[in-house]
Motif scaffolding. Structure first.
Motif, PDB file in Angstrom:
ATOM      1  N   ASP A 143       0.415  -1.355  -0.341  1.00 19.61           N
ATOM      2  CA  ASP A 143       0.151   0.215   0.110  1.00 19.61           C
ATOM      3  C   ASP A 143       1.235   1.872  -0.416  1.00 19.61           C
ATOM      4  OD1 ASP A 143       0.622   0.814   2.478  1.00 19.61           O
ATOM      5  OD2 ASP A 143      -0.954   0.388   3.513  1.00 19.61           O
ATOM      6  N   GLU A 144       0.091   2.439   0.077  1.00 17.40           N
ATOM      7  CA  GLU A 144       1.027   3.216   0.048  1.00 17.40           C
ATOM      8  C   GLU A 144       2.402   4.440   1.230  1.00 17.40           C
ATOM      9  OE1 GLU A 144      -1.587   7.491  -0.848  1.00 17.40           O
ATOM     10  OE2 GLU A 144      -2.434   6.244  -2.603  1.00 17.40           O
ATOM     11  N   THR A 145       1.760   3.846   2.200  1.00 19.04           N
ATOM     12  CA  THR A 145       2.454   3.833   3.404  1.00 19.04           C
ATOM     13  C   THR A 145       3.536   2.692   3.350  1.00 19.04           C
ATOM     14  OG1 THR A 145       1.017   4.245   4.847  1.00 19.04           O
ATOM     15  CG2 THR A 145       2.762   3.994   5.929  1.00 19.04           C
ATOM     16  N   SER A 146       3.856   1.124   3.173  1.00 24.70           N
ATOM     17  CA  SER A 146       4.965   0.149   2.766  1.00 24.70           C
ATOM     18  C   SER A 146       5.833   1.080   1.552  1.00 24.70           C
ATOM     19  CB  SER A 146       4.411  -0.494   2.366  1.00 24.70           C
ATOM     20  OG  SER A 146       3.228  -1.046   3.804  1.00 24.70           O
ATOM     21  N   SER A 147       5.010   1.300   0.356  1.00 23.67           N
ATOM     22  CA  SER A 147       5.960   1.997  -0.740  1.00 23.67           C
ATOM     23  C   SER A 147       6.585   3.333  -0.483  1.00 23.67           C
ATOM     24  CB  SER A 147       4.803   2.270  -1.872  1.00 23.67           C
ATOM     25  OG  SER A 147       3.956   1.196  -2.479  1.00 23.67           O
ATOM     26  N   ARG A 148       5.719   4.337   0.474  1.00 29.09           N
ATOM     27  CA  ARG A 148       6.689   5.427   0.831  1.00 29.09           C
ATOM     28  C   ARG A 148       8.080   5.090   2.123  1.00 29.09           C
ATOM     29  NH1 ARG A 148       4.277   9.764   5.345  1.00 29.09           N
ATOM     30  NH2 ARG A 148       6.141  11.064   5.827  1.00 29.09           N
ATOM     31  N   PHE A 149       7.962   3.706   2.987  1.00 26.75           N
ATOM     32  CA  PHE A 149       9.991   3.307   3.042  1.00 26.75           C
ATOM     33  C   PHE A 149      10.108   2.901   2.098  1.00 26.75           C
ATOM     34  CE2 PHE A 149       6.666   2.262   6.992  1.00 26.75           C
ATOM     35  CZ  PHE A 149       7.416   2.609   8.291  1.00 26.75           C
TER      36      PHE A 149
END
Lengths: 78, 423
Positions: B189-195
């Protein structure tokens, strides 16, 4: 972990937790919370199995040092 | 002349070799051959994405996992550099590009997967694009990056991230190009991608999202790539000396399908890894197997799963009837992040939902895949210490019940769900 002949450690960063060591030498290796290899506190070191597990580890995560010579037997440094 | 084996294994990687090993534990005498299209015995694919491989000129001593003598010692014929072009399930024989024909009594297909080629390039340009999937390709990369400084990596998934980490450690300047707006979009999701994005940036990697390579410049060697942004249409010429593509994989199944073996994105098997054709099994990256835990066919491409598959397929080929019921996981530490995948990580599925645990701000985050009130898989960033708990929750099919809200809180101890009565 230090035995009479070897000092053994697991390179946790390298280990992917595939479990081959545990399967080959269940009396030496177990798994930690991260499912990575860990040396048993009460490990019964069978040298042949220890070396076999190190050689079959796909990530080269089992490090074995010869106590007498200080040489890293696995993974070899050459 | 027809050569005939009791056990024939197509694929010399970890699934096929583990299967051969398992067969030999029980049947010391039955004739056995492993046939591979690569000219190598079993090697570690994991080592190919480690700096040691390149620092030691492609020959670290951790590369090969079996010595050459292991095969004859165990009565195994290793037939390297052979390509299968046909399978006749009526006569139980395979045809090779070399003209040979080999008969079998029991056949294992552990044929792996192939990297997807980079589209949109002229053939002359496409020839200069490199891939990291097998040992020969790794050696090509080794030769290519020697003395060169700027490497462009195309792709935003697992291998691409491994490449970015590897090349950074080898002191290369790295440029990352992805066609989607964010990293690992099919899984994260967007949060994991941001990492991932922020870790790449922290490691000095230049990022081009929503972009693709239109063209490369340079004849025998790449000098630059022209990148087009899909949103703005802007074209940028990026000087680089190497382009490596890692945009997913596919199974090459033509001759398998032609033989009448049921396939989808992989070779379809039951939970015993048996195909629809008698005496033929499939294992490893190419197997789309019936997963008893998620209750559907899934296809995984990772070392741990392939090895476990090989063991089950091997014992079933000697006449047992073992089911594959394992929650496989894969952990890697790249770009300063501990990334783990466990069980069914796919975001797709109408009856499936995702529960977030932790946050970007707390530097630890998991996406828990839940179906029917049970966790069936997870992706985890900097939460590897919970991997064993999650594996147990999945394998023991623990109902989350009223705890579905609580598991969002990273302070809620997942181990507490593994009580005696729950197990």
């Amino acid at each position: 972990m230090r035995t009479n002949k070897y000092t053994v450690r697991i390179d946790k960063e390298a280990c992917i937790g595939c479990g081959v060591c545990n399967e080959l030498a269940p009396k030496i290796f177990t798994s930690d919370n991260e499912m990575k290899s860990e040396l048993r506190q009460d490990a019964e070191i069978d040298e042949k199995l220890l070396l076999k597990a190190a050689e079959e580890c796909a990530s080269g995560a089992i490090v074995i040092i010869d106590n007498e010579t200080g040489e890293q037997l696995w993974p070899k440094n050459d | 002349m027809l050569t005939h084996y009791k056990y024939l294994i197509i694929g010399s990687g970890i699934a096929g070799t583990t299967a051969a090993d398992a067969i030999r534990q029980h049947d010391k005498k039955g004739t056995l051959a492993i046939l591979g299209n690569e000219p190598h015995r079993l090697y570690s694919r994991i080592v190919l994405s480690k700096p040691e491989f390149y620092e030691k000129s492609g020959a670290p001593n951790t590369l090969f996992l079996k010595d050459l003598g292991w095969y004859p010692r165990n009565g195994i014929d290793l037939l390297c550099g052979e390509t299968v072009i046909g399978l006749d399930v009526g006569d139980n024989r395979i045809s090779l590009a070399s003209g040979k024909i080999i008969g079998y009594e029991k056949l294992l297909l552990s044929i792996g997967v192939q990297p997807n080629p980079l589209p949109d390039l002229e053939p002359a340009e496409a020839r200069n694009i490199l891939y990291l999937h097998n040992l020969d390709q790794a050696n090509t990369i080794l030769e290519n990056i020697r003395g060169r400084e700027t490497v462009l990596v195309v792709g935003g998934g697992f291998i691409a991230i491994e490449l970015c980490d590897l090349l950074t450690k080898l002191d290369k300047k790295v440029i990352s190009v992805i066609s989607s707006p964010r990293y690992w979009r099919s899984t994260f999701d967007e949060t994991s991608s941001r990492f991932i994005k922020d870790a790449l940036t922290r490691n000095g990697i230049t990022i081009h999202t929503d972009s693709f390579i239109m063209q490369t410049k340079g004849k025998s060697k790449i000098e630059a790539a022209i990148i087009r942004n899909k949103q703005t249409g802007e074209e940028t010429t990026v000087p680089c000396t190497t382009v490596i593509a890692a945009i997913g994989t596919h199974c090459a199944l033509d001759w398998v399908k032609e033989a009448g073996i049921d396939c989808n994105i992989g070779i379809l098997t039951d939970e015993r890894l048996k195909t629809n054709v008698p005496n033929i099994w499939a294992a490893g990256d190419c197997a789309e197997y019936f997963d008893l835990i998620s209750g559907r066919h899934i296809k995984l491409a990772n070392w741990t799963n392939s090895r476990a598959h090989g063991k089950i397929a091997g014992v079933n080929m000697i006449g047992e009837s073992s089911s594959y019921r394992k929650t496989t996981f894969y952990s890697t530490e790249k770009l300063g992040l501990a990334i783990s995948f466990v069980g069914d990580t796919s975001r797709l599925g109408k009856d499936k939902r995702t529960i977030s645990r932790g946050s970007y701000e707390s530097h630890a985050y998991a996406e828990l895949r839940v179906r029917g009130g049970r966790i069936i898989g997870a992706t985890m960033i900097n939460m590897a210490n919970e991997l064993s708990s999650i594996v147990s929750l999945i394998e023991n099919e623990i109902p989350m019940g009223k705890h579905l809200k609580e598991i969002r809180d990273p302070h809620f101890d997942l181990k507490s769900l593994l009580t005696h009565e729950n197990k």
